[in-house]
Design a protein around this motif. Structure first.
Motif, short mmCIF file in Angstrom:
data_model
loop_
_atom_site.label_atom_id
_atom_site.label_comp_id
_atom_site.label_asym_id
_atom_site.label_seq_id
_atom_site.Cartn_x
_atom_site.Cartn_y
_atom_site.Cartn_z
N ASN A 195 36.38 -35.54 0.33
CA ASN A 195 36.91 -34.62 1.34
C ASN A 195 38.14 -33.82 0.88
O ASN A 195 38.53 -32.88 1.55
N ARG A 196 38.72 -34.20 -0.26
CA ARG A 196 39.83 -33.38 -0.77
C ARG A 196 39.45 -32.57 -2.01
O ARG A 196 40.31 -31.93 -2.63
N ASP A 209 29.58 -38.63 -1.89
CA ASP A 209 29.48 -38.30 -0.47
C ASP A 209 30.27 -37.02 -0.19
O ASP A 209 31.42 -36.89 -0.61
N ARG A 235 28.39 -36.05 13.26
CA ARG A 235 28.77 -36.62 14.56
C ARG A 235 27.65 -36.36 15.55
O ARG A 235 26.95 -35.34 15.45
N SER A 257 26.62 -40.78 11.25
CA SER A 257 28.05 -41.03 11.04
C SER A 257 28.76 -41.21 12.37
O SER A 257 28.51 -40.46 13.32
N GLN A 278 27.57 -44.16 8.42
CA GLN A 278 28.91 -43.96 7.85
C GLN A 278 29.93 -43.97 8.98
O GLN A 278 30.05 -43.00 9.73
N LEU A 335 39.90 -47.23 2.05
CA LEU A 335 41.26 -47.65 1.68
C LEU A 335 42.24 -47.32 2.82
O LEU A 335 43.43 -47.10 2.59
N HIS A 344 42.53 -44.67 4.42
CA HIS A 344 43.08 -43.33 4.19
C HIS A 344 44.38 -43.44 3.37
O HIS A 344 45.34 -42.71 3.58
N GLY A 364 38.00 -42.06 -1.69
CA GLY A 364 38.29 -40.69 -2.11
C GLY A 364 39.49 -40.66 -3.03
O GLY A 364 40.50 -41.30 -2.75
N THR A 365 39.36 -39.99 -4.15
CA THR A 365 40.50 -39.87 -5.05
C THR A 365 40.43 -38.54 -5.79
O THR A 365 39.35 -37.97 -5.96
N LEU A 366 41.59 -38.11 -6.24
CA LEU A 366 41.62 -36.90 -7.07
C LEU A 366 42.03 -37.25 -8.50
O LEU A 366 42.18 -36.36 -9.33
N HIS A 384 42.66 -43.59 -10.75
CA HIS A 384 42.30 -44.32 -9.52
C HIS A 384 40.79 -44.53 -9.44
O HIS A 384 40.33 -45.58 -9.01
N ASN A 395 38.95 -48.03 -9.02
CA ASN A 395 38.03 -48.30 -7.91
C ASN A 395 36.69 -48.82 -8.42
O ASN A 395 36.11 -49.74 -7.86
N1 LIG Z 1 32.02 -39.48 8.16
C1 LIG Z 1 33.23 -39.08 8.48
O1 LIG Z 1 33.48 -38.63 9.60
C2 LIG Z 1 34.33 -39.17 7.45
C3 LIG Z 1 35.68 -39.05 7.85
C4 LIG Z 1 36.65 -39.16 6.85
C5 LIG Z 1 36.27 -39.39 5.52
N2 LIG Z 1 34.96 -39.49 5.18
C6 LIG Z 1 34.52 -39.77 3.79
O2 LIG Z 1 35.17 -40.95 3.34
C7 LIG Z 1 35.79 -40.69 2.08
C8 LIG Z 1 36.99 -41.56 1.91
O3 LIG Z 1 38.01 -41.22 2.84
P1 LIG Z 1 39.45 -40.77 2.37
O4 LIG Z 1 39.35 -40.28 0.98
O5 LIG Z 1 39.98 -39.85 3.39
O6 LIG Z 1 40.28 -42.12 2.49
P2 LIG Z 1 40.36 -43.43 1.55
O7 LIG Z 1 39.28 -43.44 0.54
O8 LIG Z 1 40.49 -44.60 2.45
O9 LIG Z 1 41.77 -43.24 0.85
C9 LIG Z 1 42.03 -42.15 0.02
C10 LIG Z 1 43.49 -42.22 -0.39
O10 LIG Z 1 43.69 -43.36 -1.23
C11 LIG Z 1 44.21 -42.94 -2.48
N3 LIG Z 1 43.55 -43.76 -3.51
C12 LIG Z 1 42.23 -43.76 -3.86
N4 LIG Z 1 42.00 -44.67 -4.82
C13 LIG Z 1 43.20 -45.26 -5.09
C14 LIG Z 1 43.62 -46.26 -5.99
N5 LIG Z 1 42.76 -46.88 -6.82
N6 LIG Z 1 44.94 -46.61 -6.01
C15 LIG Z 1 45.82 -45.99 -5.18
N7 LIG Z 1 45.49 -45.05 -4.31
C16 LIG Z 1 44.19 -44.68 -4.26
C17 LIG Z 1 43.90 -41.47 -2.61
O11 LIG Z 1 44.87 -40.78 -3.34
P3 LIG Z 1 44.66 -40.30 -4.88
O12 LIG Z 1 43.96 -39.00 -4.84
O13 LIG Z 1 46.06 -40.24 -5.41
O14 LIG Z 1 43.84 -41.36 -5.57
C18 LIG Z 1 43.96 -41.02 -1.14
O15 LIG Z 1 45.28 -40.77 -0.75
C19 LIG Z 1 36.09 -39.18 2.15
O16 LIG Z 1 36.36 -38.64 0.90
C20 LIG Z 1 34.85 -38.67 2.81
O17 LIG Z 1 33.82 -38.52 1.85
C21 LIG Z 1 33.99 -39.40 6.14
#
Ligand SMILES: NC(=O)c1ccc[n+]([C@@H]2O[C@H](COP(=O)([O-])OP(=O)(O)OC[C@H]3O[C@@H](n4cnc5c(N)ncnc54)[C@H](OP(=O)(O)O)[C@@H]3O)[C@@H](O)[C@H]2O)c1
Length: 281
Positions: free
Chosen positions: A28-29, A52, A122, A151, A171, A201, A203, A244-246, A250, A254
């Motif tokens: 998502n980023r 995803d 949704r 989802s 999801q 994680l 978020h 999600g990561t950039l 990381h 993961n």
């Molecule tokens: N279905 C839905 O409605 C919905 C809603 C929200 C999200 N999503 C999906 O879920 C995915 C995951 O959600 P998310 O990316 O928002 O949250 P997340 O995966 O829970 O957390 C992402 C955050 O964790 C950091 N991170 C990732 N790996 C890390 C590591 N090994 N060590 C330290 N920090 C780490 C990332 O920063 P860095 O970039 O610095 O690693 C980012 O700030 C999204 O990308 C999207 O595909 C779906």
């Protein structure tokens, strides 16, 4: 790091024919820039085989970036996308007219003839779920979608959708500190439906939480993120986290969570982490 034999133990087969590792990539980023290009190419090189995304992310930019960077896709790479959340508008639309356009747009941006996993982002409260799902079934029958996922849904909604067409994935938000969808995880586990916890994680918030996670991370010489992912992997064999990561650093960390095997005692100990969000919420 590349995935090796050991990691092949942690795979899941979605819908009977999509076998992927149980750590995917959330996007998502991801945007149309060099950082994201390096990340996407590096992710596939390191063995990521499940990505995803959604048309909503970056107002179509994320899908465009994935299509422009990775297509033609290597064999075995699954791109799962979502439609039904209106880009730039933050509203839902589950009408067949809207979804038809959304699906055609995703196919074009992702440079695909058929989408392996198309998830309804949704449920639109203004459109009967039956109408939305019947349309998605029609698209599946027409060969534009291989499998259908949902989802942010309840067990009752999954059951309603399954009475019309096979639902292969769900999801919902779920992680070690947010467990409001425990019943859905249980249902997916019992019915062999892939569960893709979003915000696996928290978020990015898991590192701020309970001392149990910190203690176990220290004992196992792992990061708290790896422990949070290992907990998810142990929670159910149908769990497929999509952190999600950039950064490739990381991403590698993961992926390494695939080789962490928590013992039953460790899992139990971690499961008693104090929850900032009540499971009943
Ligand atoms: N279905 C839905 O409605 C919905 C809603 C929200 C999200 N999503 C999906 O879920 C995915 C995951 O959600 P998310 O990316 O928002 O949250 P997340 O995966 O829970 O957390 C992402 C955050 O964790 C950091 N991170 C990732 N790996 C890390 C590591 N090994 N060590 C330290 N920090 C780490 C990332 O920063 P860095 O970039 O610095 O690693 C980012 O700030 C999204 O990308 C999207 O595909 C779906």
């Amino acid at each position: 790091m590349r995935l090796n034999e050991e990691h092949h133990l942690k795979t899941i087969t979605i819908g009977g024919d999509l076998t992927v590792h149980r750590i995917g990539l959330g996007t998502n980023r991801i945007r149309e820039n060099e950082e994201s290009r390096v990340l996407l190419l590096g992710a596939v090189e390191r063995g990521i085989d499940f990505i995803d995304t959604a048309d909503f992310y970056g107002h179509y930019a994320t899908e465009r970036m994935i299509g422009n960077t990775l297509a033609p896709y290597p064999k075995g790479l699954v791109i799962a996308t979502k439609g039904g959340m209106v880009p730039g508008d933050n509203t839902w639309n589950g009408s067949p007219e809207y979804l038809q356009k959304a699906l055609e747009g995703s196919l074009e941006r992702l440079k695909l003839k058929r989408i392996d996993l198309y998830q309804l982002h949704r449920v639109d409260p203004r459109v009967p779920l039956k109408v939305t799902i019947t349309f998605l079934k029609k698209m599946k029958d027409a060969g534009k979608i291989r499998h259908i996922g949902l989802s942010e849904v309840s067990v009752a909604q999954i059951e309603e959708a399954r009475s019309i067409v096979d639902i292969v994935s769900v999801q919902n938000e779920y992680n070690i500190i947010t467990r409001k969808h425990e019943d859905v995880v249980h249902y997916c586990d019992a019915n062999k439906i892939a569960f893709l916890p979003y915000y696996p994680l928290g978020h990015g918030r898991v590192n701020l939480e309970d001392e149990r996670i910190l203690k176990l991370a220290s004992n196992r010489k792992a990061t708290v993120q790896q422990i949070a992912l290992a907990w998810l992997l142990k929670r159910s064999p149908t769990m497929l986290p999509i952190p999600g990561t950039l950064t490739l650093k990381h991403l590698e960390e993961n992926l390494q969570a695939l080789k962490f095997e928590l013992s039953d005692d460790e899992f139990k100990y971690l499961s008693e982490v104090s929850l900032p969000f009540s499971p009943s919420r």
